[in-house]
Motif scaffolding. Sequence first.
Motif, mmCIF file in Angstrom:
data_model
loop_
_atom_site.group_PDB
_atom_site.id
_atom_site.type_symbol
_atom_site.label_atom_id
_atom_site.label_comp_id
_atom_site.label_asym_id
_atom_site.label_seq_id
_atom_site.Cartn_x
_atom_site.Cartn_y
_atom_site.Cartn_z
ATOM 1 N N THR A 241 5.216 -2.484 -6.255
ATOM 2 C CA THR A 241 5.954 -1.556 -7.118
ATOM 3 C C THR A 241 6.523 -0.376 -6.334
ATOM 4 O OG1 THR A 241 3.949 -0.317 -7.685
ATOM 5 C CG2 THR A 241 4.563 -2.147 -9.146
ATOM 6 N N SER A 242 6.341 -0.382 -5.035
ATOM 7 C CA SER A 242 6.827 0.720 -4.209
ATOM 8 C C SER A 242 8.350 0.704 -4.116
ATOM 9 C CB SER A 242 6.239 0.616 -2.801
ATOM 10 O OG SER A 242 6.806 1.604 -1.969
ATOM 11 N N ILE A 243 8.951 1.890 -4.161
ATOM 12 C CA ILE A 243 10.388 1.986 -3.917
ATOM 13 C C ILE A 243 10.654 2.248 -2.432
ATOM 14 C CG2 ILE A 243 10.864 2.781 -6.260
ATOM 15 C CD1 ILE A 243 11.366 5.588 -5.038
ATOM 16 N N MET A 244 9.583 2.326 -1.654
ATOM 17 C CA MET A 244 9.691 2.591 -0.215
ATOM 18 C C MET A 244 9.039 1.450 0.566
ATOM 19 S SD MET A 244 9.059 6.717 -0.179
ATOM 20 C CE MET A 244 9.484 6.828 1.554
ATOM 21 N N THR A 245 9.566 0.251 0.392
ATOM 22 C CA THR A 245 8.956 -0.933 0.992
ATOM 23 C C THR A 245 8.925 -0.878 2.520
ATOM 24 O OG1 THR A 245 11.065 -2.091 0.810
ATOM 25 C CG2 THR A 245 9.475 -2.425 -0.972
ATOM 26 N N GLN A 246 9.964 -0.315 3.128
ATOM 27 C CA GLN A 246 9.983 -0.215 4.594
ATOM 28 C C GLN A 246 8.877 0.722 5.091
ATOM 29 O OE1 GLN A 246 11.714 -2.187 6.631
ATOM 30 N NE2 GLN A 246 12.410 -3.164 4.746
ATOM 31 N N ALA A 247 8.639 1.791 4.357
ATOM 32 C CA ALA A 247 7.567 2.723 4.733
ATOM 33 C C ALA A 247 6.205 2.052 4.590
ATOM 34 C CB ALA A 247 7.639 3.981 3.880
ATOM 35 N N VAL A 248 6.036 1.244 3.554
ATOM 36 C CA VAL A 248 4.764 0.527 3.375
ATOM 37 C C VAL A 248 4.559 -0.437 4.531
ATOM 38 C CG1 VAL A 248 3.514 -1.119 1.921
ATOM 39 C CG2 VAL A 248 4.714 0.807 0.859
ATOM 40 N N LYS A 249 5.613 -1.107 4.956
ATOM 41 C CA LYS A 249 5.503 -2.023 6.099
ATOM 42 C C LYS A 249 5.161 -1.271 7.382
ATOM 43 C CE LYS A 249 8.651 -5.504 4.320
ATOM 44 N NZ LYS A 249 9.980 -6.118 4.427
ATOM 45 N N LYS A 250 5.776 -0.124 7.566
ATOM 46 C CA LYS A 250 5.582 0.642 8.804
ATOM 47 C C LYS A 250 4.227 1.356 8.841
ATOM 48 C CE LYS A 250 7.723 4.129 11.732
ATOM 49 N NZ LYS A 250 8.887 4.969 11.962
ATOM 50 N N TYR A 251 3.843 2.001 7.729
ATOM 51 C CA TYR A 251 2.632 2.839 7.725
ATOM 52 C C TYR A 251 1.462 2.223 6.974
ATOM 53 C CZ TYR A 251 6.080 6.322 9.096
ATOM 54 O OH TYR A 251 7.076 6.998 9.738
ATOM 55 N N GLU A 252 1.700 1.104 6.308
ATOM 56 C CA GLU A 252 0.739 0.438 5.434
ATOM 57 C C GLU A 252 0.661 1.163 4.089
ATOM 58 O OE1 GLU A 252 -2.987 -0.278 7.389
ATOM 59 O OE2 GLU A 252 -2.035 -1.472 8.965
ATOM 60 N N LEU A 253 -0.001 0.556 3.161
ATOM 61 C CA LEU A 253 -0.081 1.087 1.803
ATOM 62 C C LEU A 253 -0.958 2.334 1.751
ATOM 63 C CD1 LEU A 253 0.744 0.543 -1.152
ATOM 64 C CD2 LEU A 253 -1.391 -0.732 -1.387
ATOM 65 N N MET A 254 -0.491 3.318 1.044
ATOM 66 C CA MET A 254 -1.267 4.545 0.833
ATOM 67 C C MET A 254 -2.561 4.187 0.093
ATOM 68 S SD MET A 254 0.104 7.817 -1.246
ATOM 69 C CE MET A 254 -0.993 9.045 -1.869
ATOM 70 N N PRO A 255 -3.678 4.737 0.505
ATOM 71 C CA PRO A 255 -4.930 4.428 -0.204
ATOM 72 C C PRO A 255 -4.956 5.092 -1.582
ATOM 73 C CG PRO A 255 -5.309 6.109 1.449
ATOM 74 C CD PRO A 255 -3.884 5.651 1.620
ATOM 75 N N GLN A 256 -5.741 4.515 -2.470
ATOM 76 C CA GLN A 256 -5.932 5.137 -3.779
ATOM 77 C C GLN A 256 -6.832 6.358 -3.574
ATOM 78 O OE1 GLN A 256 -6.980 2.458 -6.865
ATOM 79 N NE2 GLN A 256 -7.059 4.038 -8.410
ATOM 80 N N LEU A 257 -6.390 7.504 -4.088
ATOM 81 C CA LEU A 257 -7.063 8.763 -3.783
ATOM 82 C C LEU A 257 -7.861 9.352 -4.938
ATOM 83 C CD1 LEU A 257 -4.133 10.316 -1.755
ATOM 84 C CD2 LEU A 257 -6.191 9.218 -0.866
ATOM 85 N N ASN A 258 -7.801 8.758 -6.095
ATOM 86 C CA ASN A 258 -8.577 9.189 -7.262
ATOM 87 C C ASN A 258 -8.280 10.618 -7.713
ATOM 88 O OD1 ASN A 258 -9.949 6.688 -7.520
ATOM 89 N ND2 ASN A 258 -11.253 7.276 -5.821
ATOM 90 N N PHE A 259 -7.009 10.975 -7.708
ATOM 91 C CA PHE A 259 -6.596 12.260 -8.267
ATOM 92 C C PHE A 259 -6.399 12.115 -9.762
ATOM 93 C CE2 PHE A 259 -4.857 12.874 -3.913
ATOM 94 C CZ PHE A 259 -5.524 14.045 -3.616
ATOM 95 N N GLN A 260 -6.517 13.221 -10.478
ATOM 96 C CA GLN A 260 -6.206 13.215 -11.898
ATOM 97 C C GLN A 260 -4.695 13.184 -12.067
ATOM 98 O OE1 GLN A 260 -8.136 16.651 -13.526
ATOM 99 N NE2 GLN A 260 -10.136 15.678 -13.531
#
Length: 111
Positions: free
Chosen positions: A75-94
């Motif tokens: 669902t990312s709109i930044m697919t190239q960034a996900v490929k380059k940096y990997e998926l951001m971890p889930q951070l459990n923010f409210q």
Amino acid sequence: MKKISLLSLVILNLQAGNYGSLLLQGNCITCHHETKAISAPSLHDIQQNYLNAYAKKSDFIQAMSQWVLAPDAQTSIMTQAVKKYELMPQLNFQKDVLEDISAYIYETEFK
């Protein structure tokens, strides 16, 4: 009386802006520099990608805060960034905290 009301409104507005900045500085800046992509995309790059996809402030805030709440490569709109940096971890923010941060990112000019 009008002067006090106006002063209170100005102070509250300044505090609201500082609150978003404080949340961002305390939670996001470790990985997301304002203008340089180091270990993750820069805030400027993220902002521009989201502005291109969601020009309306409420849509921008909703989309960004929802994605950060539950990061998903599909669902990312930044697919190239996900490929380059990997998926951001889930951070459990409210969700409301993420909305405040997203609003700050929408409103800020990162230089």
